[in-house]
Design an enzyme around this catalytic site. Structure first.
Site, PDB file in Angstrom:
ATOM      1  N   ASP A  28      37.062  41.080  22.804  1.00  0.00           N
ATOM      2  CA  ASP A  28      37.952  42.062  22.191  1.00  0.00           C
ATOM      3  C   ASP A  28      38.425  41.492  20.854  1.00  0.00           C
ATOM      4  O   ASP A  28      38.820  40.321  20.781  1.00  0.00           O
ATOM      5  CB  ASP A  28      39.151  42.323  23.125  1.00  0.00           C
ATOM      6  CG  ASP A  28      39.944  43.554  22.725  1.00  0.00           C
ATOM      7  OD1 ASP A  28      40.360  43.651  21.552  1.00  0.00           O
ATOM      8  OD2 ASP A  28      40.148  44.426  23.588  1.00  0.00           O
ATOM      9  N   ASN A  84      41.813  51.143  31.699  1.00  0.00           N
ATOM     10  CA  ASN A  84      42.663  52.278  31.338  1.00  0.00           C
ATOM     11  C   ASN A  84      41.861  53.577  31.297  1.00  0.00           C
ATOM     12  O   ASN A  84      40.752  53.611  30.758  1.00  0.00           O
ATOM     13  CB  ASN A  84      43.289  52.036  29.959  1.00  0.00           C
ATOM     14  CG  ASN A  84      44.160  50.785  29.929  1.00  0.00           C
ATOM     15  OD1 ASN A  84      44.794  50.442  30.924  1.00  0.00           O
ATOM     16  ND2 ASN A  84      44.194  50.106  28.794  1.00  0.00           N
ATOM     17  N   HIS A  90      47.165  54.472  28.293  1.00  0.00           N
ATOM     18  CA  HIS A  90      46.973  53.498  27.205  1.00  0.00           C
ATOM     19  C   HIS A  90      45.513  53.349  26.799  1.00  0.00           C
ATOM     20  O   HIS A  90      45.128  52.371  26.172  1.00  0.00           O
ATOM     21  CB  HIS A  90      47.546  52.125  27.609  1.00  0.00           C
ATOM     22  CG  HIS A  90      48.003  51.295  26.450  1.00  0.00           C
ATOM     23  ND1 HIS A  90      47.129  50.642  25.623  1.00  0.00           N
ATOM     24  CD2 HIS A  90      49.235  51.043  25.960  1.00  0.00           C
ATOM     25  CE1 HIS A  90      47.800  50.000  24.681  1.00  0.00           C
ATOM     26  NE2 HIS A  90      49.080  50.242  24.865  1.00  0.00           N
ATOM     27  N   GLN A  91      44.664  54.320  27.155  1.00  0.00           N
ATOM     28  CA  GLN A  91      43.271  54.238  26.718  1.00  0.00           C
ATOM     29  C   GLN A  91      43.181  54.677  25.266  1.00  0.00           C
ATOM     30  O   GLN A  91      43.683  55.752  24.910  1.00  0.00           O
ATOM     31  CB  GLN A  91      42.365  55.121  27.587  1.00  0.00           C
ATOM     32  CG  GLN A  91      40.883  54.972  27.238  1.00  0.00           C
ATOM     33  CD  GLN A  91      39.965  55.782  28.144  1.00  0.00           C
ATOM     34  OE1 GLN A  91      40.412  56.652  28.887  1.00  0.00           O
ATOM     35  NE2 GLN A  91      38.674  55.504  28.068  1.00  0.00           N
ATOM     36  N   HIS A  97      35.706  51.000  29.863  1.00  0.00           N
ATOM     37  CA  HIS A  97      35.678  49.549  29.645  1.00  0.00           C
ATOM     38  C   HIS A  97      36.654  48.853  30.569  1.00  0.00           C
ATOM     39  O   HIS A  97      37.699  49.389  30.906  1.00  0.00           O
ATOM     40  CB  HIS A  97      35.971  49.194  28.186  1.00  0.00           C
ATOM     41  CG  HIS A  97      37.217  49.811  27.634  1.00  0.00           C
ATOM     42  ND1 HIS A  97      37.272  51.119  27.226  1.00  0.00           N
ATOM     43  CD2 HIS A  97      38.454  49.309  27.444  1.00  0.00           C
ATOM     44  CE1 HIS A  97      38.482  51.396  26.792  1.00  0.00           C
ATOM     45  NE2 HIS A  97      39.239  50.322  26.919  1.00  0.00           N
ATOM     46  N   PHE A  98      36.282  47.658  30.966  1.00  0.00           N
ATOM     47  CA  PHE A  98      37.135  46.780  31.771  1.00  0.00           C
ATOM     48  C   PHE A  98      37.574  45.629  30.876  1.00  0.00           C
ATOM     49  O   PHE A  98      36.741  44.987  30.239  1.00  0.00           O
ATOM     50  CB  PHE A  98      36.360  46.216  32.975  1.00  0.00           C
ATOM     51  CG  PHE A  98      36.047  47.245  34.018  1.00  0.00           C
ATOM     52  CD1 PHE A  98      35.022  48.154  33.831  1.00  0.00           C
ATOM     53  CD2 PHE A  98      36.778  47.301  35.196  1.00  0.00           C
ATOM     54  CE1 PHE A  98      34.730  49.115  34.796  1.00  0.00           C
ATOM     55  CE2 PHE A  98      36.495  48.247  36.163  1.00  0.00           C
ATOM     56  CZ  PHE A  98      35.473  49.159  35.965  1.00  0.00           C
ATOM     57  N   HIS A  99      38.886  45.396  30.842  1.00  0.00           N
ATOM     58  CA  HIS A  99      39.412  44.230  30.126  1.00  0.00           C
ATOM     59  C   HIS A  99      39.491  43.059  31.107  1.00  0.00           C
ATOM     60  O   HIS A  99      39.988  43.216  32.228  1.00  0.00           O
ATOM     61  CB  HIS A  99      40.853  44.481  29.657  1.00  0.00           C
ATOM     62  CG  HIS A  99      41.025  45.608  28.691  1.00  0.00           C
ATOM     63  ND1 HIS A  99      41.189  45.402  27.333  1.00  0.00           N
ATOM     64  CD2 HIS A  99      41.112  46.945  28.874  1.00  0.00           C
ATOM     65  CE1 HIS A  99      41.368  46.574  26.736  1.00  0.00           C
ATOM     66  NE2 HIS A  99      41.328  47.530  27.647  1.00  0.00           N
TER      67      HIS A  99
END
Ligand code: AMP
Length: 143
Positions: A28, A84, A90-91, A97-99
């Site tokens: 990120d 999200n 909060h997207q 996607h996975f954080h």
């Protein structure tokens, strides 16, 4: 078209961590902490509920391995996996996607501020909960 589509297609560069036929992982660029990784399906789906079984399986297969790599390389003491869905959640980028967000004992200028989570649990009624669980089970079974 989202910015992640452009990254998948190679139109925009990324710091790639992992890639296979269905999945891409990269750093990120606005990390919450050092080693903040994003794991995305190559399939175009805005939110998790829209993702195919094939992409879900592919992500599920590699996610633990990527978490292990983050732990091993960063030495973080804990991490959050955050996903999200929707602007209210909060997207910001509407491609699933996975954080993976490491947490450090010395969370600070070197390691980043990390993720802030406020848990605001509500009361639970077991009667209403039983009815809700049944409806959810039916919905999942019918899907
Ligand atoms: P979310 O709020 O869950 O939609 O998070 C989207 C994430 O994508 C944010 O953490 C951004 O920093 C990250 N992001 C946006 N553009 C890029 C990019 N070009 N390369 C890497 N990460 C990005």
């Amino acid at each position: 078209m989202t910015i992640f589509r452009k990254i998948i297609d190679g139109e925009i560069p990324c710091h790639r961590v992992y890639e296979d036929e269905r999945v891409l992982a990269f750093l990120d660029v606005n990390p919450l902490s050092r080693g903040h990784v994003l794991v995305i399906p190559k399939e175009e789906a805005a939110t998790l509920d829209a993702l195919s079984d094939a992409s879900s399986e592919a992500i599920g297969r590699v996610l633990p391995r990527l978490c292990r790599a983050v732990v091993r390389v960063t030495g973080c003491r804990a991490y959050n996996v955050l996903q999200n869905n929707g602007a209210d959640a909060h997207q910001a980028v509407f491609h699933v996607h996975f954080h993976i967000i490491p947490r450090y004992a010395d969370q600070g200028s070197e390691t980043g501020g990390g993720l802030g989570i406020a848990w605001r649990s509500m009361g639970f009624d077991h009667g209403a909960g039983a009815a809700l669980a049944e409806r959810l089970a039916t919905a999942a079974a019918e899907d």
